[in-house]
Write a protein that holds these residues in place. Sequence first.
Motif, PDB file in Angstrom:
ATOM      1  N   LYS A 175      33.274  36.570  37.564  1.00 27.37           N
ATOM      2  CA  LYS A 175      33.612  37.193  38.918  1.00 27.37           C
ATOM      3  C   LYS A 175      32.353  36.885  39.904  1.00 27.37           C
ATOM      4  O   LYS A 175      32.727  36.530  41.102  1.00 27.37           O
ATOM      5  CB  LYS A 175      34.035  38.477  38.821  1.00 27.37           C
ATOM      6  CG  LYS A 175      35.413  38.826  37.861  1.00 27.37           C
ATOM      7  CD  LYS A 175      35.585  40.122  37.813  1.00 27.37           C
ATOM      8  CE  LYS A 175      36.731  40.562  36.786  1.00 27.37           C
ATOM      9  NZ  LYS A 175      37.152  41.910  36.532  1.00 27.37           N
ATOM     10  N   LEU A 203      40.988  33.914  33.942  1.00 23.43           N
ATOM     11  CA  LEU A 203      40.054  34.751  34.895  1.00 23.43           C
ATOM     12  C   LEU A 203      39.197  33.582  35.729  1.00 23.43           C
ATOM     13  O   LEU A 203      38.849  33.761  36.784  1.00 23.43           O
ATOM     14  CB  LEU A 203      38.852  35.397  34.116  1.00 23.43           C
ATOM     15  CG  LEU A 203      38.049  36.692  34.750  1.00 23.43           C
ATOM     16  CD1 LEU A 203      39.082  37.686  35.564  1.00 23.43           C
ATOM     17  CD2 LEU A 203      37.373  37.289  33.997  1.00 23.43           C
ATOM     18  N   GLN A 255      39.997  30.393  36.720  1.00 22.13           N
ATOM     19  CA  GLN A 255      40.858  29.903  37.479  1.00 22.13           C
ATOM     20  C   GLN A 255      41.077  31.161  38.826  1.00 22.13           C
ATOM     21  O   GLN A 255      41.054  30.520  39.802  1.00 22.13           O
ATOM     22  CB  GLN A 255      42.342  29.630  37.173  1.00 22.13           C
ATOM     23  CG  GLN A 255      43.122  28.865  37.972  1.00 22.13           C
ATOM     24  CD  GLN A 255      44.647  28.369  37.257  1.00 22.13           C
ATOM     25  OE1 GLN A 255      44.798  28.849  36.035  1.00 22.13           O
ATOM     26  NE2 GLN A 255      45.001  27.342  37.712  1.00 22.13           N
ATOM     27  N   GLN A 256      41.259  32.146  38.444  1.00 28.62           N
ATOM     28  CA  GLN A 256      41.578  33.254  39.521  1.00 28.62           C
ATOM     29  C   GLN A 256      40.302  33.352  40.314  1.00 28.62           C
ATOM     30  O   GLN A 256      40.435  33.641  41.513  1.00 28.62           O
ATOM     31  CB  GLN A 256      41.717  34.622  38.578  1.00 28.62           C
ATOM     32  CG  GLN A 256      42.006  35.798  39.638  1.00 28.62           C
ATOM     33  CD  GLN A 256      42.035  36.974  39.206  1.00 28.62           C
ATOM     34  OE1 GLN A 256      42.436  37.005  37.853  1.00 28.62           O
ATOM     35  NE2 GLN A 256      41.966  38.069  39.835  1.00 28.62           N
ATOM     36  N   HIS A 257      39.188  33.167  39.768  1.00 26.39           N
ATOM     37  CA  HIS A 257      37.908  33.348  40.632  1.00 26.39           C
ATOM     38  C   HIS A 257      37.424  32.068  40.967  1.00 26.39           C
ATOM     39  O   HIS A 257      35.958  32.102  41.431  1.00 26.39           O
ATOM     40  CB  HIS A 257      37.024  34.175  39.826  1.00 26.39           C
ATOM     41  CG  HIS A 257      37.318  35.823  39.745  1.00 26.39           C
ATOM     42  ND1 HIS A 257      37.381  36.590  40.875  1.00 26.39           N
ATOM     43  CD2 HIS A 257      38.101  36.351  38.791  1.00 26.39           C
ATOM     44  CE1 HIS A 257      37.694  37.903  40.423  1.00 26.39           C
ATOM     45  NE2 HIS A 257      38.228  37.575  39.203  1.00 26.39           N
TER      46      HIS A 257
END
Length: 386
Positions: free
Chosen positions: A343, A26, A28-30
């Motif tokens: 996030k 998560l 890395q994604q954000h």
Amino acid sequence: MSQTPIKPESKLPALGTTIFSQMSALAQQHNAINLSQGFPDFDGPDYLKARLAHHVSAGANQYAPMTGVQPLRQAIAAKTAELYGHKPDVDSEITVTAGATEALYAAITALVRPGDEVICFDPSYDSYAPAVMLAGGVMKRIALQPPAFRVDWQEFTALLSPRTRLVILNTPHNPSATVWQKSDFASLWQAVKAQEIYVLSDEVYEHICFAKEGHASVLAHPQLRERAIAVSSFGKTFHMTGWKVGYCVAPPALTAEVRKVHQYLTFAVNTPAQLALADMLKAEPEHYRELPAFYRARRDRFVQALAKSRLKILPCEGTYFLLADYSAVSDLDDVAFCQWLTKEAGVAAIPLSVFCAGPFPHKLIRLCFAKQEATLDAAAERLCQL
């Protein structure tokens, strides 16, 4: 005609991907600053890396002995004697493993029989319970209460039964950042001495202890160490978690049983890495001696940087983790808060409830400070905006 693929009945049906992998993904994604998973974002000692290259070039690239290379076991014995006043036998009491997790699994598998009861203290590291379940054991948990997370020894004694086989402890403690004291080991001995109960002491953060009296090890207790397996990790000590080299120290009878599992689990551990670690322990012992001061400076810098935030920082006596109470920031449960934090605020943390089998209503998250100063400063800046 298509056939329905066969699907085995799971031995661990309740388990999925660990929270550590989830939060790192998560992050890395954000594009968040990852203070969730416990690994440094800086490299280990130059001398250690140079010695690894040397041994690879010198041809030390075949299987090591199952027990570990002799120079490393000798260095471990010397370090143990220096720190805890007990020098384990190099040949019969020390086993090098593929990380501390393998040592923990091998120890649990060797000792726990179907129906045996195993006591651990929640919050607890997530690898203990699956290993106990696979061995057929029954987990008995004692919930430690924040902010002190101290063991209630009356509660512990009441939980003992004729089926109690093993006690798993962890000091310095992940995730609470607390440490056991010598008096805790004295209380443990008084509680278990009349029964055949063994102790698995997870001491992977032994060199990251900030207590004035230093790290209290099970190996320093003359009676307990005769029925204990102590586990440690070079990954934590030398900032090289990817090397996956750990070890365990135990009396000969226990070591023999651990090795029966180890030899059919991994058999041997990376040869040049073992030789490089042996060289490092001998040539630069000041590294592990100075590690408390090294991480204390990072802890203090991070705590100071968070002083103006709405997070309440709990005391940190050991490990490279801080606990933060976010109750002044949000009413979300800790899992939802960590997802939101990643996030929306760009900082990844770990919720404490995932370390517990029972309800954990406290609003606490774990932050890793084994990071470069710039990383900690940037994370603190974001957290102070909450």
